[in-house]
Scaffold this motif. Sequence first.
Motif, PDB file in Angstrom:
ATOM      1  N   ALA A  63      33.624  53.435  36.814  1.00  0.00           N
ATOM      2  CA  ALA A  63      33.861  54.458  37.823  1.00  0.00           C
ATOM      3  C   ALA A  63      32.548  55.024  38.345  1.00  0.00           C
ATOM      4  O   ALA A  63      32.393  55.258  39.555  1.00  0.00           O
ATOM      5  N   ALA A  64      31.589  55.244  37.441  1.00  0.00           N
ATOM      6  CA  ALA A  64      30.304  55.817  37.835  1.00  0.00           C
ATOM      7  C   ALA A  64      29.498  54.880  38.733  1.00  0.00           C
ATOM      8  O   ALA A  64      28.625  55.323  39.480  1.00  0.00           O
ATOM      9  N   SER A  65      29.790  53.592  38.653  1.00  0.00           N
ATOM     10  CA  SER A  65      29.083  52.635  39.509  1.00  0.00           C
ATOM     11  C   SER A  65      29.612  52.644  40.946  1.00  0.00           C
ATOM     12  O   SER A  65      28.999  52.049  41.832  1.00  0.00           O
ATOM     13  N   THR A  66      30.738  53.314  41.169  1.00  0.00           N
ATOM     14  CA  THR A  66      31.344  53.330  42.504  1.00  0.00           C
ATOM     15  C   THR A  66      31.325  54.703  43.163  1.00  0.00           C
ATOM     16  O   THR A  66      31.592  54.809  44.357  1.00  0.00           O
ATOM     17  N   MET A  67      31.023  55.760  42.378  1.00  0.00           N
ATOM     18  CA  MET A  67      31.063  57.121  42.919  1.00  0.00           C
ATOM     19  C   MET A  67      30.156  58.017  42.096  1.00  0.00           C
ATOM     20  O   MET A  67      29.721  57.624  41.003  1.00  0.00           O
ATOM     21  N   ILE A  83      43.413  49.210  33.198  1.00  0.00           N
ATOM     22  CA  ILE A  83      42.763  48.045  32.588  1.00  0.00           C
ATOM     23  C   ILE A  83      43.467  47.608  31.303  1.00  0.00           C
ATOM     24  O   ILE A  83      43.611  46.401  31.044  1.00  0.00           O
ATOM     25  N   LEU A  84      43.939  48.561  30.498  1.00  0.00           N
ATOM     26  CA  LEU A  84      44.631  48.200  29.263  1.00  0.00           C
ATOM     27  C   LEU A  84      45.997  47.599  29.545  1.00  0.00           C
ATOM     28  O   LEU A  84      46.380  46.579  28.950  1.00  0.00           O
ATOM     29  N   PHE A  85      46.744  48.215  30.462  1.00  0.00           N
ATOM     30  CA  PHE A  85      48.084  47.706  30.767  1.00  0.00           C
ATOM     31  C   PHE A  85      48.012  46.306  31.366  1.00  0.00           C
ATOM     32  O   PHE A  85      48.774  45.408  30.968  1.00  0.00           O
ATOM     33  N   LEU A 180      45.025  42.844  46.307  1.00  0.00           N
ATOM     34  CA  LEU A 180      45.134  43.244  44.899  1.00  0.00           C
ATOM     35  C   LEU A 180      46.306  42.541  44.226  1.00  0.00           C
ATOM     36  O   LEU A 180      46.177  41.989  43.132  1.00  0.00           O
ATOM     37  N   ALA A 181      47.459  42.566  44.895  1.00  0.00           N
ATOM     38  CA  ALA A 181      48.673  41.981  44.322  1.00  0.00           C
ATOM     39  C   ALA A 181      48.566  40.467  44.217  1.00  0.00           C
ATOM     40  O   ALA A 181      48.894  39.880  43.177  1.00  0.00           O
ATOM     41  N   THR A 228      40.771  46.947  38.231  1.00  0.00           N
ATOM     42  CA  THR A 228      40.308  48.303  37.939  1.00  0.00           C
ATOM     43  C   THR A 228      39.114  48.687  38.788  1.00  0.00           C
ATOM     44  O   THR A 228      39.074  49.781  39.372  1.00  0.00           O
ATOM     45  N   ILE A 229      38.120  47.806  38.892  1.00  0.00           N
ATOM     46  CA  ILE A 229      36.913  48.139  39.650  1.00  0.00           C
ATOM     47  C   ILE A 229      37.231  48.279  41.136  1.00  0.00           C
ATOM     48  O   ILE A 229      36.696  49.163  41.818  1.00  0.00           O
TER      49      ILE A 229
END
Length: 245
Positions: A63-67, A83-85, A180-181, A228-229
């Motif tokens: 997350a920190a790499s994108t915002m 990510i886990l699911f 994404l899908a 996720t990313i």
Amino acid sequence: MHDFPVLKIGSLNIDISSFLAITVSFIIVLVLALKATRNLSVDNPSKLQNFMEWVVEFVHNLAASTMPLDKAKKYISLGMTIILFIFVSNLLGLPFGIVTEHEHGLTLFGYKIEGHEFAWWKSPTADLSVTSGLAVVVFFLIHYLGIKNNTKHYFKHYFEPFWFFFPLNLIKVFSKPLTLALRLFANIFAGEVLIATILMAGVFGTPLLIAWQGFSLFVGAIQAFLFTILTMVYISESTVHEEHH
């Protein structure tokens, strides 16, 4: 090839195998999270706690790499859930399959299901309706956050750099959940089709099956990471775009 049991209720078609697999994925992730946080310890953390702390750090870095860092903290729980699911869901179809034979079809909950051989187990992400559902949730989430946290720019960016770019920007918006899908579905579905093909070779396909299942672990992890990313990137574009300027 086996049929997947589909329960038809009016105009609604429910894939029983996907429904079962989604439920199992949910239970696995929930139990994993509960056990990892049950007896938290700073001095003597369990292996499961260490693993979960590593996941938290990994998702935080994503997350920190994108915002900006202060914004990223708010989306750690979301990123961990995704990510886990998805990772667990990607792997469910690898260990085994469950197939039953029914000479005269199958009756379930009073509804007739046509077919003779039914496959009751697969990775839920090998079903386009499941990956589409995940993508639609992300789609509405990024636009809700954009309108809530960055209202002025959110509506303005549809007409940038010029007003006549509006149709192209609109296409870009709706292409995000589509990609994404489809990306997630295509990779996991193709892997399970190949496994089914290898199984037809019987004992002679065992070495190839072992090798491919090992590779599928890697593919499942990469696809969970990409979903996720990209979710974090889309949230960043919608909510903190002004700060980049």
